[in-house]
Design a protein around this motif. Sequence first.
Motif, PDB file in Angstrom:
ATOM      1  N   VAL A  64       0.859  -1.194   0.000  1.00 18.74           N
ATOM      2  CA  VAL A  64       0.000   0.000   0.000  1.00 18.74           C
ATOM      3  C   VAL A  64       0.897   1.246   0.000  1.00 18.74           C
ATOM      4  O   VAL A  64       1.909   1.289   0.711  1.00 18.74           O
ATOM      5  N   ALA A  65       0.507   2.242  -0.784  1.00 17.75           N
ATOM      6  CA  ALA A  65       1.281   3.497  -0.843  1.00 17.75           C
ATOM      7  C   ALA A  65       0.934   4.388   0.341  1.00 17.75           C
ATOM      8  O   ALA A  65      -0.228   4.505   0.735  1.00 17.75           O
ATOM      9  N   ALA A  66       1.954   5.024   0.912  1.00 17.98           N
ATOM     10  CA  ALA A  66       1.713   6.031   1.942  1.00 17.98           C
ATOM     11  C   ALA A  66       1.263   7.317   1.267  1.00 17.98           C
ATOM     12  O   ALA A  66       1.690   7.622   0.148  1.00 17.98           O
ATOM     13  N   PRO A  67       0.375   8.108   1.902  1.00 13.97           N
ATOM     14  CA  PRO A  67      -0.094   9.357   1.293  1.00 13.97           C
ATOM     15  C   PRO A  67       1.079  10.281   0.967  1.00 13.97           C
ATOM     16  O   PRO A  67       1.886  10.588   1.856  1.00 13.97           O
ATOM     17  N   PRO A  68       1.230  10.727  -0.301  1.00 13.06           N
ATOM     18  CA  PRO A  68       2.381  11.558  -0.693  1.00 13.06           C
ATOM     19  C   PRO A  68       2.506  12.837   0.127  1.00 13.06           C
ATOM     20  O   PRO A  68       3.610  13.231   0.496  1.00 13.06           O
ATOM     21  N   GLY A  69       1.390  13.493   0.401  1.00 13.34           N
ATOM     22  CA  GLY A  69       1.455  14.751   1.139  1.00 13.34           C
ATOM     23  C   GLY A  69       2.114  14.619   2.489  1.00 13.34           C
ATOM     24  O   GLY A  69       2.870  15.484   2.925  1.00 13.34           O
ATOM     25  N   VAL A  70       1.838  13.502   3.160  1.00 18.35           N
ATOM     26  CA  VAL A  70       2.409  13.269   4.492  1.00 18.35           C
ATOM     27  C   VAL A  70       3.815  12.691   4.396  1.00 18.35           C
ATOM     28  O   VAL A  70       4.768  13.206   4.996  1.00 18.35           O
ATOM     29  N   ALA A  71       3.956  11.609   3.608  1.00 20.35           N
ATOM     30  CA  ALA A  71       5.235  10.897   3.551  1.00 20.35           C
ATOM     31  C   ALA A  71       6.339  11.742   2.918  1.00 20.35           C
ATOM     32  O   ALA A  71       7.441  11.859   3.463  1.00 20.35           O
ATOM     33  N   LEU A  72       6.048  12.351   1.757  1.00 16.57           N
ATOM     34  CA  LEU A  72       7.061  13.171   1.094  1.00 16.57           C
ATOM     35  C   LEU A  72       7.346  14.432   1.893  1.00 16.57           C
ATOM     36  O   LEU A  72       8.484  14.901   1.949  1.00 16.57           O
ATOM     37  N   GLY A  73       6.317  14.987   2.500  1.00 15.97           N
ATOM     38  CA  GLY A  73       6.524  16.180   3.323  1.00 15.97           C
ATOM     39  C   GLY A  73       7.492  15.925   4.454  1.00 15.97           C
ATOM     40  O   GLY A  73       8.370  16.745   4.758  1.00 15.97           O
TER      41      GLY A  73
END
Length: 333
Positions: A64-73
Amino acid sequence: MLGAIGLDERQESAYRALVALGAAEVTDLAHRLALPETDTERALRRLEQQGLAAQSSARLGRWVAAPPGVALGALLTQQRHELEQAELAAALLAEEYRAEAAEPAVHDLVEVVTGGRAVTHRFAQLQLGATEEVCALVTGRPVVITGQDNAAEENAARRGVLYRVVIEREVLSAPGGLVELTAALGRDERVRVVDRVPTKLVVADRALGMVPLTVHGSDPSALVVHGSGLLESLMGLFEAVWREALPLRLGTGTPGGAPPPVEELAPGPDATDLEILSLLLAGMTDARVAKQLDLGLRTVQRRVKGLMELTGVTTRLQLGWHAYARGWVSRDP
Protein backbone atom coordinates in the motif's frame (compact mmCIF):
# COMPACT_ATOMS: atom_id res chain seq x y z
CA MET A 1 12.35 14.24 -9.64
CA LEU A 2 12.53 12.40 -6.32
CA GLY A 3 16.25 11.74 -6.52
CA ALA A 4 16.81 14.57 -4.03
CA ILE A 5 15.24 12.44 -1.28
CA GLY A 6 17.32 9.38 -2.12
CA LEU A 7 15.15 7.45 -4.61
CA ASP A 8 16.55 6.04 -7.84
CA GLU A 9 14.49 5.78 -11.05
CA ARG A 10 13.12 2.30 -10.30
CA GLN A 11 12.07 3.25 -6.78
CA GLU A 12 10.42 6.43 -7.97
CA SER A 13 8.58 4.56 -10.73
CA ALA A 14 7.41 1.94 -8.21
CA TYR A 15 6.12 4.61 -5.85
CA ARG A 16 4.33 6.51 -8.63
CA ALA A 17 2.67 3.28 -9.83
CA LEU A 18 1.69 2.35 -6.28
CA VAL A 19 0.20 5.83 -5.72
CA ALA A 20 -1.79 5.48 -8.95
CA LEU A 21 -3.09 2.06 -7.94
CA GLY A 22 -3.44 2.72 -4.22
CA ALA A 23 -2.35 -0.85 -3.48
CA ALA A 24 -0.97 -3.72 -5.53
CA GLU A 25 0.53 -7.20 -5.46
CA VAL A 26 4.24 -7.53 -6.23
CA THR A 27 3.42 -9.56 -9.34
CA ASP A 28 1.00 -6.96 -10.71
CA LEU A 29 3.37 -4.09 -9.93
CA ALA A 30 6.30 -5.89 -11.58
CA HIS A 31 4.20 -6.42 -14.71
CA ARG A 32 3.18 -2.75 -14.76
CA LEU A 33 6.82 -1.60 -14.37
CA ALA A 34 8.20 -4.24 -16.77
CA LEU A 35 10.68 -5.33 -14.11
CA PRO A 36 11.60 -8.70 -12.57
CA GLU A 37 9.70 -9.39 -9.36
CA THR A 38 12.94 -9.49 -7.36
CA ASP A 39 13.85 -5.97 -8.49
CA THR A 40 10.32 -4.76 -7.82
CA GLU A 41 10.33 -6.18 -4.31
CA ARG A 42 13.75 -4.65 -3.67
CA ALA A 43 12.37 -1.24 -4.72
CA LEU A 44 9.37 -1.70 -2.44
CA ARG A 45 11.64 -2.55 0.50
CA ARG A 46 13.50 0.69 -0.10
CA LEU A 47 10.22 2.60 -0.20
CA GLU A 48 9.26 0.94 3.07
CA GLN A 49 12.51 2.16 4.66
CA GLN A 50 11.68 5.69 3.50
CA GLY A 51 8.14 5.47 4.88
CA LEU A 52 6.61 5.70 1.43
CA ALA A 53 5.04 2.23 1.30
CA ALA A 54 3.97 -0.54 3.65
CA GLN A 55 2.88 -4.15 3.43
CA SER A 56 -0.84 -4.66 3.85
CA SER A 57 -1.77 -6.23 7.18
CA ALA A 58 -4.95 -7.62 5.65
CA ARG A 59 -3.38 -9.48 2.74
CA LEU A 60 0.07 -11.04 2.52
CA GLY A 61 2.19 -9.87 -0.44
CA ARG A 62 0.09 -6.76 -1.04
CA TRP A 63 1.69 -3.32 -0.76
CA VAL A 64 0.00 0.00 0.00
CA ALA A 65 1.28 3.50 -0.84
CA ALA A 66 1.71 6.03 1.94
CA PRO A 67 -0.09 9.36 1.29
CA PRO A 68 2.38 11.56 -0.69
CA GLY A 69 1.46 14.75 1.14
CA VAL A 70 2.41 13.27 4.49
CA ALA A 71 5.24 10.90 3.55
CA LEU A 72 7.06 13.17 1.09
CA GLY A 73 6.52 16.18 3.32
CA ALA A 74 8.27 14.42 6.19
CA LEU A 75 11.23 13.44 3.97
CA LEU A 76 11.57 16.95 2.60
CA THR A 77 11.53 18.42 6.10
CA GLN A 78 14.28 16.01 7.08
CA GLN A 79 16.31 16.96 3.99
CA ARG A 80 15.98 20.67 4.78
CA HIS A 81 17.11 20.04 8.34
CA GLU A 82 20.15 18.08 7.15
CA LEU A 83 21.03 20.82 4.65
CA GLU A 84 20.77 23.47 7.36
CA GLN A 85 23.08 21.42 9.56
CA ALA A 86 25.53 21.02 6.69
CA GLU A 87 25.46 24.78 6.00
CA LEU A 88 26.10 25.47 9.67
CA ALA A 89 29.02 23.04 9.71
CA ALA A 90 30.46 24.63 6.55
CA ALA A 91 30.19 28.11 8.09
CA LEU A 92 31.91 26.95 11.28
CA LEU A 93 34.71 25.29 9.31
CA ALA A 94 35.17 28.41 7.17
CA GLU A 95 35.37 30.56 10.30
CA GLU A 96 37.89 28.16 11.85
CA TYR A 97 39.95 28.22 8.65
CA ARG A 98 40.00 32.02 8.58
CA ALA A 99 41.02 32.14 12.24
CA GLU A 100 43.89 29.70 11.70
CA ALA A 101 45.08 31.18 8.41
CA ALA A 102 44.40 34.91 8.43
CA GLU A 103 47.30 35.26 5.99
CA PRO A 104 47.45 32.09 3.87
CA ALA A 105 50.81 30.82 2.76
CA VAL A 106 51.80 31.58 -0.81
CA HIS A 107 51.41 27.94 -1.86
CA ASP A 108 47.77 28.02 -0.68
CA LEU A 109 46.91 30.80 -3.13
CA VAL A 110 47.21 28.53 -6.18
CA GLU A 111 46.40 24.90 -6.87
CA VAL A 112 47.19 22.70 -9.84
CA VAL A 113 44.39 20.51 -11.18
CA THR A 114 45.43 17.66 -13.48
CA GLY A 115 43.35 15.40 -15.72
CA GLY A 116 40.38 16.14 -17.95
CA ARG A 117 37.75 14.93 -15.49
CA ALA A 118 39.26 16.87 -12.58
CA VAL A 119 39.54 20.06 -14.64
CA THR A 120 35.92 19.74 -15.80
CA HIS A 121 34.74 19.19 -12.22
CA ARG A 122 36.68 22.19 -10.88
CA PHE A 123 35.44 24.37 -13.74
CA ALA A 124 31.83 23.48 -12.91
CA GLN A 125 32.45 24.04 -9.17
CA LEU A 126 33.81 27.51 -9.84
CA GLN A 127 30.67 28.55 -11.73
CA LEU A 128 28.19 26.87 -9.39
CA GLY A 129 29.83 28.62 -6.43
CA ALA A 130 29.50 32.07 -8.04
CA THR A 131 26.89 34.41 -6.59
CA GLU A 132 27.38 37.65 -8.52
CA GLU A 133 29.50 37.51 -11.67
CA VAL A 134 31.50 35.18 -13.89
CA CYS A 135 34.01 36.68 -16.34
CA ALA A 136 35.51 34.52 -19.09
CA LEU A 137 37.83 34.63 -22.08
CA VAL A 138 36.94 31.87 -24.55
CA THR A 139 39.02 30.50 -27.41
CA GLY A 140 37.77 28.61 -30.43
CA ARG A 141 39.65 25.47 -29.41
CA PRO A 142 38.06 23.84 -26.33
CA VAL A 143 40.23 21.08 -24.84
CA VAL A 144 38.19 19.68 -21.94
CA ILE A 145 34.64 21.06 -22.13
CA THR A 146 32.53 22.64 -24.89
CA GLY A 147 29.77 25.19 -24.61
CA GLN A 148 27.10 22.51 -25.09
CA ASP A 149 28.49 20.53 -22.16
CA ASN A 150 28.67 23.47 -19.77
CA ALA A 151 25.45 22.91 -17.82
CA ALA A 152 26.90 24.83 -14.86
CA GLU A 153 26.78 28.04 -16.90
CA GLU A 154 23.05 27.71 -17.55
CA ASN A 155 22.47 26.83 -13.90
CA ALA A 156 24.39 29.85 -12.62
CA ALA A 157 22.80 32.25 -15.11
CA ARG A 158 19.35 31.00 -14.08
CA ARG A 159 20.23 31.92 -10.47
CA GLY A 160 20.93 35.50 -11.55
CA VAL A 161 24.72 35.32 -11.88
CA LEU A 162 25.91 37.88 -14.45
CA TYR A 163 28.12 36.48 -17.22
CA ARG A 164 30.55 38.68 -19.14
CA VAL A 165 32.24 36.68 -21.89
CA VAL A 166 34.77 37.62 -24.57
CA ILE A 167 35.07 35.12 -27.40
CA GLU A 168 37.51 34.74 -30.25
CA ARG A 169 36.10 35.37 -33.70
CA GLU A 170 36.81 31.71 -34.50
CA VAL A 171 33.99 30.68 -32.15
CA LEU A 172 31.45 32.26 -34.52
CA SER A 173 32.46 29.82 -37.26
CA ALA A 174 32.68 26.73 -35.06
CA PRO A 175 29.99 24.04 -35.49
CA GLY A 176 27.09 25.03 -33.25
CA GLY A 177 28.90 28.21 -32.22
CA LEU A 178 26.09 30.62 -33.05
CA VAL A 179 23.52 28.30 -31.49
CA GLU A 180 25.42 28.35 -28.19
CA LEU A 181 25.89 32.12 -28.35
CA THR A 182 22.23 32.74 -29.13
CA ALA A 183 21.29 30.66 -26.08
CA ALA A 184 23.78 32.61 -23.94
CA LEU A 185 22.39 35.95 -25.09
CA GLY A 186 18.90 34.63 -24.41
CA ARG A 187 20.00 34.13 -20.78
CA ASP A 188 20.99 37.84 -20.69
CA GLU A 189 24.69 37.05 -20.79
CA ARG A 190 26.88 39.81 -22.20
CA VAL A 191 29.09 38.60 -25.04
CA ARG A 192 31.81 40.45 -26.94
CA VAL A 193 34.11 39.45 -29.79
CA VAL A 194 37.82 39.98 -30.54
CA ASP A 195 40.21 38.51 -33.12
CA ARG A 196 42.13 36.53 -30.49
CA VAL A 197 42.04 36.31 -26.70
CA PRO A 198 45.42 36.14 -24.93
CA THR A 199 44.47 33.04 -22.93
CA LYS A 200 41.53 31.00 -21.75
CA LEU A 201 40.33 32.38 -18.43
CA VAL A 202 37.37 32.23 -16.06
CA VAL A 203 36.98 34.26 -12.85
CA ALA A 204 34.10 33.93 -10.38
CA ASP A 205 33.13 36.87 -8.16
CA ARG A 206 36.66 38.29 -8.54
CA ALA A 207 37.63 35.78 -5.84
CA LEU A 208 38.58 32.61 -7.71
CA GLY A 209 40.07 32.17 -11.16
CA MET A 210 41.13 29.38 -13.47
CA VAL A 211 43.62 29.35 -16.35
CA PRO A 212 44.92 26.42 -18.43
CA LEU A 213 48.38 24.95 -17.93
CA THR A 214 48.11 22.35 -20.66
CA VAL A 215 50.96 22.05 -23.11
CA HIS A 216 50.55 20.34 -26.46
CA GLY A 217 50.30 16.56 -26.17
CA SER A 218 49.98 16.41 -22.38
CA ASP A 219 47.02 15.66 -20.12
CA PRO A 220 44.69 18.65 -19.56
CA SER A 221 45.65 20.66 -16.49
CA ALA A 222 44.73 24.03 -15.04
CA LEU A 223 45.83 26.51 -12.41
CA VAL A 224 43.19 27.60 -9.89
CA VAL A 225 44.05 31.03 -8.44
CA HIS A 226 42.59 32.27 -5.16
CA GLY A 227 42.28 35.91 -4.08
CA SER A 228 45.73 37.47 -4.55
CA GLY A 229 47.73 39.93 -6.60
CA LEU A 230 47.91 37.31 -9.35
CA LEU A 231 44.11 37.09 -9.51
CA GLU A 232 43.87 40.90 -9.62
CA SER A 233 46.26 40.85 -12.58
CA LEU A 234 44.11 38.26 -14.35
CA MET A 235 41.01 40.42 -13.78
CA GLY A 236 42.92 43.41 -15.12
CA LEU A 237 43.73 41.38 -18.24
CA PHE A 238 40.07 40.45 -18.66
CA GLU A 239 38.88 44.05 -18.28
CA ALA A 240 41.44 45.28 -20.83
CA VAL A 241 40.27 42.70 -23.39
CA TRP A 242 36.61 43.45 -22.56
CA ARG A 243 37.05 47.18 -23.23
CA GLU A 244 38.49 46.57 -26.68
CA ALA A 245 36.02 43.87 -27.75
CA LEU A 246 32.90 44.44 -29.86
CA PRO A 247 29.47 43.49 -28.48
CA LEU A 248 27.68 40.60 -30.17
CA ARG A 249 23.96 40.74 -30.90
CA LEU A 250 22.00 37.74 -32.22
CA GLY A 251 18.25 37.53 -32.64
CA THR A 252 17.53 40.56 -30.43
CA GLY A 253 16.02 43.91 -31.19
CA THR A 254 18.30 46.07 -29.08
CA PRO A 255 21.56 45.59 -27.18
CA GLY A 256 20.90 43.51 -24.11
CA GLY A 257 18.03 41.55 -25.64
CA ALA A 258 15.07 43.91 -25.04
CA PRO A 259 12.73 44.53 -27.99
CA PRO A 260 13.13 47.92 -29.69
CA PRO A 261 10.64 50.71 -28.92
CA VAL A 262 7.70 50.79 -31.32
CA GLU A 263 8.66 54.18 -32.70
CA GLU A 264 12.07 52.82 -33.76
CA LEU A 265 10.72 49.86 -35.72
CA ALA A 266 9.57 51.66 -38.85
CA PRO A 267 12.61 53.83 -39.73
CA GLY A 268 15.29 51.58 -38.25
CA PRO A 269 16.65 48.11 -39.05
CA ASP A 270 14.77 44.97 -38.07
CA ALA A 271 16.16 42.15 -35.91
CA THR A 272 17.75 40.36 -38.91
CA ASP A 273 19.45 43.58 -40.02
CA LEU A 274 20.89 43.98 -36.52
CA GLU A 275 22.19 40.40 -36.50
CA ILE A 276 23.88 41.00 -39.87
CA LEU A 277 25.42 44.25 -38.62
CA SER A 278 26.67 42.62 -35.43
CA LEU A 279 28.31 39.71 -37.29
CA LEU A 280 29.87 42.00 -39.90
CA LEU A 281 31.30 44.20 -37.16
CA ALA A 282 32.64 41.03 -35.53
CA GLY A 283 34.67 40.46 -38.72
CA MET A 284 32.65 37.83 -40.58
CA THR A 285 32.35 37.89 -44.38
CA ASP A 286 29.04 38.25 -46.20
CA ALA A 287 29.18 34.57 -47.18
CA ARG A 288 29.83 33.43 -43.61
CA VAL A 289 27.04 35.66 -42.28
CA ALA A 290 24.64 34.23 -44.86
CA LYS A 291 25.57 30.68 -43.91
CA GLN A 292 25.30 31.28 -40.16
CA LEU A 293 21.93 33.03 -40.40
CA ASP A 294 20.59 30.61 -43.05
CA LEU A 295 20.09 33.43 -45.54
CA GLY A 296 21.03 33.81 -49.18
CA LEU A 297 24.21 35.73 -49.96
CA ARG A 298 22.25 38.18 -52.11
CA THR A 299 19.78 38.68 -49.24
CA VAL A 300 22.60 39.69 -46.91
CA GLN A 301 24.11 42.02 -49.50
CA ARG A 302 20.70 43.53 -50.28
CA ARG A 303 20.03 44.20 -46.60
CA VAL A 304 23.45 45.81 -46.15
CA LYS A 305 22.80 47.99 -49.19
CA GLY A 306 19.41 48.94 -47.73
CA LEU A 307 21.05 49.99 -44.46
CA MET A 308 23.59 52.07 -46.38
CA GLU A 309 20.78 53.81 -48.25
CA LEU A 310 18.89 54.34 -44.97
CA THR A 311 21.89 56.06 -43.39
CA GLY A 312 22.90 57.89 -46.56
CA VAL A 313 26.44 56.47 -46.69
CA THR A 314 28.52 55.02 -49.50
CA THR A 315 30.94 52.71 -47.67
CA ARG A 316 30.61 49.98 -45.08
CA LEU A 317 33.07 51.80 -42.84
CA GLN A 318 30.68 54.74 -42.73
CA LEU A 319 27.79 52.33 -42.09
CA GLY A 320 29.56 50.94 -39.02
CA TRP A 321 30.12 54.46 -37.68
CA HIS A 322 26.48 55.44 -38.24
CA ALA A 323 25.28 52.20 -36.64
CA TYR A 324 27.07 53.19 -33.42
CA ALA A 325 25.95 56.80 -33.68
CA ARG A 326 22.31 55.79 -34.04
CA GLY A 327 22.47 53.24 -31.21
CA TRP A 328 21.84 50.21 -33.42
CA VAL A 329 24.96 48.62 -31.97
CA SER A 330 26.64 49.56 -28.73
CA ARG A 331 29.86 48.84 -26.87
CA ASP A 332 27.91 48.78 -23.59
CA PRO A 333 24.64 46.80 -23.91
